[in-house]
Design an enzyme around this catalytic site. Structure first.
Site, short mmCIF file in Angstrom:
data_model
loop_
_atom_site.label_atom_id
_atom_site.label_comp_id
_atom_site.label_asym_id
_atom_site.label_seq_id
_atom_site.Cartn_x
_atom_site.Cartn_y
_atom_site.Cartn_z
N ASP A 85 26.07 20.96 -39.63
CA ASP A 85 26.24 20.09 -38.46
C ASP A 85 26.13 20.96 -37.21
OD1 ASP A 85 26.90 18.12 -36.64
OD2 ASP A 85 28.68 17.44 -37.72
N ASP A 96 23.58 16.27 -31.01
CA ASP A 96 24.45 16.45 -32.18
C ASP A 96 23.69 15.96 -33.40
OD1 ASP A 96 26.56 16.67 -33.95
OD2 ASP A 96 27.89 15.29 -32.88
N HIS A 155 29.77 8.49 -32.67
CA HIS A 155 30.50 8.53 -31.39
C HIS A 155 29.55 8.56 -30.22
CE1 HIS A 155 29.40 12.85 -31.43
NE2 HIS A 155 29.64 12.74 -32.73
N HIS A 163 32.95 13.82 -28.01
CA HIS A 163 33.41 12.62 -28.69
C HIS A 163 34.03 11.68 -27.68
CE1 HIS A 163 33.29 15.31 -32.28
NE2 HIS A 163 32.82 14.22 -32.82
N GLU A 188 26.34 9.06 -37.55
CA GLU A 188 26.47 10.07 -38.60
C GLU A 188 27.18 9.52 -39.84
OE1 GLU A 188 28.98 13.46 -37.74
OE2 GLU A 188 29.83 12.48 -35.98
N GLU A 276 22.81 12.92 -39.57
CA GLU A 276 23.17 12.56 -38.19
C GLU A 276 22.00 12.76 -37.25
OE1 GLU A 276 26.67 13.53 -34.92
OE2 GLU A 276 26.24 14.99 -36.49
#
Length: 291
Positions: A85, A96, A155, A163, A188, A276
């Site tokens: 990640d 992200d 998020h 977040h 994700e 993600e």
């Protein structure tokens, strides 16, 4: 969203996508987790961007928040399911993205999280509720015989904010926040062979600053000075140059200055996959920045 902000998201996403693929290629049996994390983060720095959070390398039943410690001697093993990640930012605007590398024989579990991510992305447009996204995620994972992790979510993103709302569920629901043009969100999905819930583990290597107030201990002051350029983005214990930081980190957490991120894991012996992407909601759909 202003055009210059949109372009920063796009640039960060392109870099993140390239580095994530290169990072995934590093994951092989007997390779060091610590060296892999260092190499991936160095790629971000070499590209002239910032590391938005310590690269997460989570194994098997662990879903998130694991990153090598300064003394880490772990290596990847045959049979491991590895979640990589990665967060990259340009002037605080974050990409992200994550993938799963299967060093065993569980391709269907990896496929479940990818299909769930893509099904949710296909529904993204203004007016859609997050409940609809969660329903799409859960359907894809469940159809393959696995469980979505109910207490982990995607998020929203904003400048130097990793977040924020809306939270994008991995389980079905009705209603919830409504997507709007200009939102930056990360979807994700996590698929698991376990219970569908993660719990805090004892291992804690990642922290972020959540309050700005005076502290007394000299080592604590050094840590806060060291992380000041991060603007509240997470950091790892291995990133700190301050000597012997552990006691001060614990004190800063107790005082509410730092937030600690324990490793999150399903039951021992289970396996978790993750996929993600980050995207910007547009007038008629979305632009995936990390594709």
């Amino acid at each position: 969203m202003k055009e210059e902000v949109f372009e920063r998201y796009i640039q960060a996403g392109k870099v993140a996508s390239t580095i994530l693929r290169k990072g995934g290629d590093l994951i092989r049996p007997d390779v060091s987790l610590a060296l892999t994390a260092a190499e991936v983060e160095q790629m971000v720095i070499d590209a002239g961007l910032g590391v938005a959070f310590p690269v997460n390398i989570s194994l098997n039943e662990s879903a998130a928040h694991d990153t090598p410690s300064p003394e880490d001697d772990r290596t990847f093993k045959a049979g491991d399911m590895v979640k990589l990640d990665l967060g990259v930012h340009l002037d605080g605007y974050i990409a992200d993205t994550a993938l799963t590398v299967d060093l065993g024989d569980q391709n269907l579990l990896v496929e479940a999280s990818i299909a769930a991510r893509d099904a949710a992305i296909a529904k993204v447009k203004p007016g859609v509720t997050i409940g609809e996204l969660g329903t799409a995620v859960a359907a894809e994972i469940g159809s393959r015989g696995y469980r979505p992790i109910a207490n982990l979510t995607g998020h929203g993103l904003d400048q130097f904010r990793l977040h924020m709302g809306p939270n994008v569920p991995n389980v079905g629901g009705i209603g919830g926040a409504v997507l709007e043009e200009g939102m930056a969100i990360a979807i994700e999905p996590f698929a698991t062979t376990g219970t569908g819930y993660v719990n805090d583990q004892k291992r804690v290597e990642i922290f972020s600053q959540m309050a700005w107030k005076p502290v007394r201990m000299p080592t604590s002051r050094k840590i806060l000075k060291e992380i000041e350029p991060l603007n509240g983005l997470p950091f790892a214990r291995r990133h700190l140059k301050t000597p012997k930081p552990d006691l001060s980190l614990l004190r800063l957490v107790r005082e509410g200055v730092l937030h600690a991120y324990p490793v999150l894991a399903d039951v021992p012996g289970s396996y978790v996959s993750q996929a993600e992407h980050t995207m910007i909601v547009t007038s008629d759909g979305c632009v995936v920045t990390t594709a």
